[in-house]
Design an enzyme around this catalytic site. Structure first.
Site, mmCIF file in Angstrom:
data_model
loop_
_atom_site.group_PDB
_atom_site.id
_atom_site.type_symbol
_atom_site.label_atom_id
_atom_site.label_comp_id
_atom_site.label_asym_id
_atom_site.label_seq_id
_atom_site.Cartn_x
_atom_site.Cartn_y
_atom_site.Cartn_z
ATOM 1 N N GLU A 175 0.828 -1.209 0.000
ATOM 2 C CA GLU A 175 0.000 0.000 0.000
ATOM 3 C C GLU A 175 0.864 1.261 0.000
ATOM 4 O O GLU A 175 0.539 2.242 -0.666
ATOM 5 C CB GLU A 175 -0.941 0.000 1.204
ATOM 6 C CG GLU A 175 -2.084 -0.992 1.105
ATOM 7 C CD GLU A 175 -3.027 -0.712 -0.060
ATOM 8 O OE1 GLU A 175 -3.086 0.451 -0.505
ATOM 9 O OE2 GLU A 175 -3.692 -1.646 -0.529
ATOM 10 N N TYR A 180 -6.276 6.605 4.505
ATOM 11 C CA TYR A 180 -6.478 5.605 3.462
ATOM 12 C C TYR A 180 -5.694 4.330 3.766
ATOM 13 O O TYR A 180 -6.231 3.222 3.699
ATOM 14 C CB TYR A 180 -6.080 6.128 2.072
ATOM 15 C CG TYR A 180 -5.966 4.974 1.103
ATOM 16 C CD1 TYR A 180 -7.111 4.373 0.590
ATOM 17 C CD2 TYR A 180 -4.721 4.410 0.784
ATOM 18 C CE1 TYR A 180 -7.024 3.269 -0.239
ATOM 19 C CE2 TYR A 180 -4.633 3.304 -0.049
ATOM 20 C CZ TYR A 180 -5.776 2.734 -0.556
ATOM 21 O OH TYR A 180 -5.696 1.632 -1.352
ATOM 22 N N ASP A 222 -9.702 4.704 -2.698
ATOM 23 C CA ASP A 222 -8.595 5.176 -3.531
ATOM 24 C C ASP A 222 -9.165 5.732 -4.828
ATOM 25 O O ASP A 222 -10.390 5.860 -4.991
ATOM 26 C CB ASP A 222 -7.586 4.049 -3.784
ATOM 27 C CG ASP A 222 -8.116 2.964 -4.714
ATOM 28 O OD1 ASP A 222 -9.342 2.952 -5.015
ATOM 29 O OD2 ASP A 222 -7.312 2.118 -5.151
#
Length: 359
Positions: free
Chosen positions: A55, A138, A156
């Site tokens: 990520e 996020y 996203d």
């Protein structure tokens, strides 16, 4: 546009999430950090270290660009403890080319907090993850969902695009982000939320793509309001960006007869922080020459052109011979030909080397 209260009704939300999970079970992309739906159903749990690493790497970067970096990182540092024990320079060198180098610095900070303060174990909650260096809302939501199967809302760029089209949201980004997150939250199921999050991201990456979405094979083609309205390709709308300014500067390549190079370690803070690079001037609209030492510097007759997030950069490449007895100034270092690896340089600096090599 569908009313937000209507779109949050349980029956509709469950039906939509079930549809895309059924699609994902057949069409999930094989990714090096991913546990497939079949493996997940068989009891295989994702490794939070690999999810976190992927990520962080994927921020502002594509899957295609990240895969090789991910393989190299996990081969060299297979656990968070291994990464925490790595030398800063080694990690920055492996990161070279991925850009946004603050991510690499925060990667090391985070790994060391987990290894030294949390016994090598990642927090298992959104709030706990959010306290770690370099992990924002996020990333915390993505790790919580994918690694721990918690029903966090993962938003996203792919998910934003899917939601904007599914509900025909005409308001432009980034102002529409809160509305899109509300819509995404209403669809996030309690059953298999990790697979669901990855399913929507896969849908955006493979079918609901930015240009020419393949609406005919989309599992959500029937309920998609943008498809019905004929607006899918135009969504999501975005607020026009201001033109990027152009900055200029000089970069200095000095090489000794024995192959030594003069390099500098950039300050930890700022662009390319902590990275090795060529000595250079300030980057501004009207840059002045700032050679690292007095010499007969010659222009290579070529310019480096590179774009960062907020500006374009043009660097004039200057070259000279490095004296045998030259002592590097503070922040500089003399690197032997055996230790010099162009791949350790950030992209903008490697472009200067490539120009020199081409001469």
């Amino acid at each position: 546009m569908r009313d937000l209260n209507d779109c949050a009704q349980n029956d509709e939300a469950v039906g939509l999430s079930d549809q895309i999970l059924t699609w994902y079970d057949v069409n999930a992309r094989p990714l090096p950090w991913r546990v497939s739906p079949a493996e997940r159903a068989g009891g295989v749990a994702p490794d939070p270290y690999r999810i976190w690493l992927s990520e962080v790497m994927l921020q502002q970067t594509t899957v295609a660009a990240v895969k090789d970096y991910f393989h190299r990182f996990t081969a060299r540092w297979p656990t968070v403890q291994d990464l925490a024990a790595a030398e800063d320079g080694a990690v920055m060198g492996e990161w070279a080319g991925l850009g946004y180098y603050a991510r690499a610095r925060n990667l090391l900070k985070c790994a060391r907090v987990i290894a030294n303060e949390q016994a090598g174990v990642f927090p298992t909650t959104y709030d706990g993850l959010l306290k770690l260096p370099g992990i924002g809302p996020y990333t915390a939501a993505a790790i919580s969902s994918i690694a721990y199967d918690l029903p966090e809302t993962v938003l996203d760029g792919n998910v934003e695009r899917v939601m904007a089209r599914l509900y025909n949201i005409d308001a432009p980004l980034p102002g529409s982000k809160p509305q899109l997150k509300t819509l995404a939250a209403a669809l996030t199921p309690d059953r298999r939320p990790g697979d669901y999050a990855q399913a929507v991201m896969d849908l955006g990456a493979t079918i609901c793509s930015p240009k020419s979405p393949a609406c005919g094979i989309c599992p959500w083609r029937a309920p998609c309001l943008a498809r019905s309205a004929g607006t899918a390709q135009a969504l999501p709308r975005k607020t026009p960006k201001k033109p990027k300014p152009t900055r200029r500067g000089f970069v200095y390549l000095a090489r000794a007869a024995n192959g030594d190079w003069l390099l500098e370690r950039r300050p930890d803070k700022g662009l390319l922080g902590g990275m090795l690079g060529w000595p250079g001037s300030e980057w501004c609209e009207t840059a002045a020459p700032e050679p690292p030492f007095a010499s007969d510097w010659q222009s290579l007759g070529a310019e480096v052109r590179h774009s960062f997030t907020h500006f374009h950069l043009i660097l004039q490449v200057m070259v000279t011979d490095l004296p045998r007895q030259h002592s590097p100034a503070a922040g500089q270092l003399r690197v032997s030909v055996d230790d010099f690896r162009p791949s350790d340089l950030p992209t903008v600096m490697r472009k200067a080397f490539d120009l020199w090599q081409g001469q």
